[in-house]
Design an enzyme around this catalytic site. Structure first.
Site: not given
Lengths: 578, 161
Positions: A50, A112-113, A162, A477
């Protein structure tokens, strides 16, 4: 006719002219993904992470000027977008990020999630929404696009439970919309602009510092007109690179920590600083109290909070740079009597002298590949006709220093947040925006490993993105700081195992090339950039001792610069603390 | 310097956390904050008391203005305005001090809103000085508990500073 929330979402995105969504599926967005199964007008680009999706959308936005769109699932899908969102927020990039959410009745239950992504992203978005009613969906999407793309652009997140995507409502698309608490100001105050004109006329040693705002408002023509008319040298910040041609006589390159000697000198000696669409980041100002000590400051920015945040300002102008400059240029034109060349002669001579005194340079070698040499060669071979993206660190600074950018939106880099792993997915996004352009990610071996999985996305979508890895086996760096300021104690910056990038590329069905000697650089680039028509990793095994110069140590005034000391071809012994 | 800032905001969930998050995220302090619905239930009014030098206050005002859900920001310190705060204070006076408490409450136009064998609960409304003065007087007598609403402020009509 009533349609589902998922349908409303897709229809709304079509109304906004969205062609690509960068995303990743998951449980609560299945309904939306199902809508995309046979969708013809909108392509979902499946990334492999993602974070990659957000950076790709970001790269698309930076290259094209259009908003980037992201669609991910709830929970980890949503939290994985945070770095990408923060990256876009810091650099004012328009994104609309749509995250799935658990059904409204489960919100707050640690389902969940489930993640409170609206809470998590509140400080790193321009605005965000949790849509609780499908009837609000179309309006919310419209608002999100307006907010993301107008004023000072930025990322907007829409959290979609949802049940809202399943629920049905009439699709009513608001063509026009008034957002009560959101009224960006585009026109600069006329009186302030005339004050600015007066100061420009009076000044002998003026400098323009142009930032990302000039790119965003497409004010490059107006900027050039101003600079040429009033004979003012221009330095462009990292975000502003390309908004003024670096091959122009009045160009000073980049200011700040790794800026040019002459840009920093000019700022410190100037009697007038014209700051356009930039926000006086600490990497630009160095020690703020000692910044531009002799200069009056004119500051044009569309975001009022940018003004007087870090430095004192004499003439603040809140407005769109393009609009302000076109008015300012008109005022100056009517009042100017062609006196500028004479007035600025001494100043421009001084600037020329600084340019000669200490140009950007590095110690050349025919034994080891110098990373700067690779960047120079890329410029030479492409003749500047490419979109360059960068990762973060030494690769980024060398890409900024040793390639000459003449056009806006040709240099794409994570400036504010400094996000490693940005450049490669951003290059993928830029390639989607410009399929026929040469898009090159100048990377380091550390950064490229942070989103290397997106090779699959590039290969699958037949995007001929080129990656030039300046491979020094270090987080260069940080190693540079350790060498200079921490007594060469290289704590955890040596990447003991660096993968064989050629094999990695090949395993993803991309092409891999390698150069280990300076003589191999050009042939590898010629083949990688022009002959091979698919994604290419070019592994340049470069001198690990090489550092980015000039360098202003953190917290020092910007004219306290360290330079590369001319040195023999000595390879320092590697000290590694384990 | 201390500033009292009033905000006219959308009356939606999450607005309070946007405002308070802005203060915490940027290291500004909030001395008090009060929120309530306005006549139009679509909007709410917030009163924030904060402090900082001029540049910080300017930033706070601008940053608040930048929030999409914030419709209007007024730094009322810049204008003629009136401010009030209410406190509920529970006093535990010794028997010989009870009369004094009642007397002082009267002088401060407080109201006894609850009493028990050993306590009085007094409601006091006023500006900061009055509230602080009353608390100062009650301290030696014995404060058991104190709750404050935080300030609310409103501009005065027809008067320019």
């Amino acid at each position: 006719m009533k349609i589902t929330g998922a349908e409303i979402l897709i229809e709304s995105l079509k109304k906004e002219g969205v062609k690509y969504i960068f995303g990743y599926p998951g449980g609560v967005v299945l309904n939306i993904f199902d809508m995309l199964y046979e969708e013809k007008d909108i392509n979902l680009i499946l990334t492999r992470h993602e974070q990659g999706a957000v950076h790709a959308a970001d790269g698309y936005a930076r290259a094209s000027g259009k908003p980037g769109v992201v669609l991910v699932t709830s929970g980890p899908g949503a939290t994985n977008t945070v770095t990408g969102i923060a990256t876009a927020a810091m650099d004012s990039i328009p994104l609309v990020v749509i995250t799935g959410q658990v059904p409204t009745m489960l919100i707050g239950n640690d389902a969940f999630q489930e993640a409170d992504i609206v809470g998590i992203t509140r400080p790193c978005t321009k605005h965000n929404y949790l849509v609780k009613d499908v009837n609000e969906l179309a309006r919310t999407i419209k608002e999100a696009f307006i907010i993301a793309t107008s004023g000072r652009p930025g990322p907007v997140l829409i959290d979609l439970p949802k049940d809202v995507t399943v629920g049905k409502a009439e699709f009513v698309w608001p063509e026009k919309l008034d957002i009560e608490g959101y009224k960006p100001k585009y026109e600069g105050n006329k009186w302030m602009i005339s004050q600015a004109a007066g100061m420009i006329e009076k000044s002998k040693k003026a400098v323009i510092v142009a930032g990302g705002g000039v790119v965003i408002s497409a004010a490059h023509k107006e900027l050039k007109e101003l600079a040429e008319m009033a004979q003012i040298p221009v330095t462009t910040t990292l975000m502003g690179i390309g908004c003024f041609p670096e091959t122009h006589k009045l160009s000073l390159g980049m200011p700040g920590m790794h800026g040019t000697y002459y840009a920093n000198k000019a700022i410190q000696e100037a009697d007038l600083l014209i700051a356009l669409g930039m926000r006086f980041d600490d990497r630009v100002t160095g020690k703020v109290d000692a910044f531009a000590p002799n200069a009056s400051i004119i500051h044009v920015d569309i975001d009022p909070t940018s003004i007087r945040k870090n430095v004192r300002v004499d003439v603040p102008i809140v407005g769109d740079v393009k609009k302000v400059l076109s008015v300012l240029n008109k005022v100056l034109k009517t009042e100017s009597k062609g006196q500028w060349t004479q007035v600025r002669k001494a100043w421009l001579n001084q600037v020329e002298q600084w340019k000669k005194e200490r140009p950007l340079s590095y110690t050349k070698s025919d034994q080891v590949i110098k990373p700067q040499f690779v960047v120079e060669k890329i410029y030479e071979l492409t003749r500047g006709d490419a979109i360059i993206t960068t990762e973060v660190g030494q690769n980024q600074m060398w890409a900024a220093q040793f390639y000459k950018y003449d056009k806006p939106r040709t240099f794409i880099s994570s400036g504010g947040l400094g996000t490693m792993g940005f450049g490669f997915p951003a290059a993928i996004g830029a390639q989607f925006a410009f399929p026929d352009k040469l898009v090159i990610d100048i990377a380091g071996d550390g950064s490229i490993q942070m989103n290397i999985q997106e090779l699959a996305t590039a290969v699958l979508n037949k995007l001929p993105v080129k990656v030039a890895i300046l491979n020094n086996g270090f987080l260069g760096m940080v190693r540079q700081w350790q060498e200079l300021f921490f007594g060469e104690r290289y704590s955890h910056t040596q990447l003991d195992i660096v993968p064989d990038f050629v094999k990695v590329a090949e395993s993803y069905q991309a092409a891999g090339l390698r150069a280990t000697k300076p003589s191999e650089v050009e042939p590898v680039l010629k083949e990688g950039l022009f002959k091979i028509k698919k994604p290419v990793f070019m592994d340049f095994q470069v001198d690990w001792t090489e550092k980015v110069f000039p360098m202003v140590p953190a917290g020092a005034p910007i004219d306290h610069m360290l330079f590369d000391e001319p040195r023999e071809e000595k390879q320092k012994k590697l000290k590694v603390v384990k | 310097m201390r500033h009292t800032i009033t905000l006219f905001v959308e009356n939606k969930f999450g607005v309070l956390s946007r405002v308070s998050g802005l203060f915490s995220g940027r290291g500004y302090n909030i001395e008090s904050l009060s929120v309530g619905e306005t006549i139009d239930p679509k909007y709410a009014q917030m009163t924030i008391v904060t402090s900082g030098d001029d540049l910080i206050i300017e930033q706070i005002n601008k940053q608040l203005n930048k929030l999409i859900d914030v419709i209007k920001v007024t730094d009322v310190t810049e204008f003629e305005h009136v401010e009030r705060e209410m406190i509920l204070i529970k006093i535990t006076p010794k028997p010989e001090k009870k009369a004094e408490v009642l007397n002082l409450a009267g002088i401060f136009r407080g109201r006894i809103i609850d009493s028990s064998e050993n306590t009085y609960t007094i409601e006091i409304t006023g500006d900061e000085k009055k509230i602080e003065a009353f608390i100062g007087l009650m301290k030696p007598i014995g404060i058991k508990e104190l709750v404050r609403t935080g300030k609310v402020a409103i501009l005065r009509e027809g008067i320019k500073k």
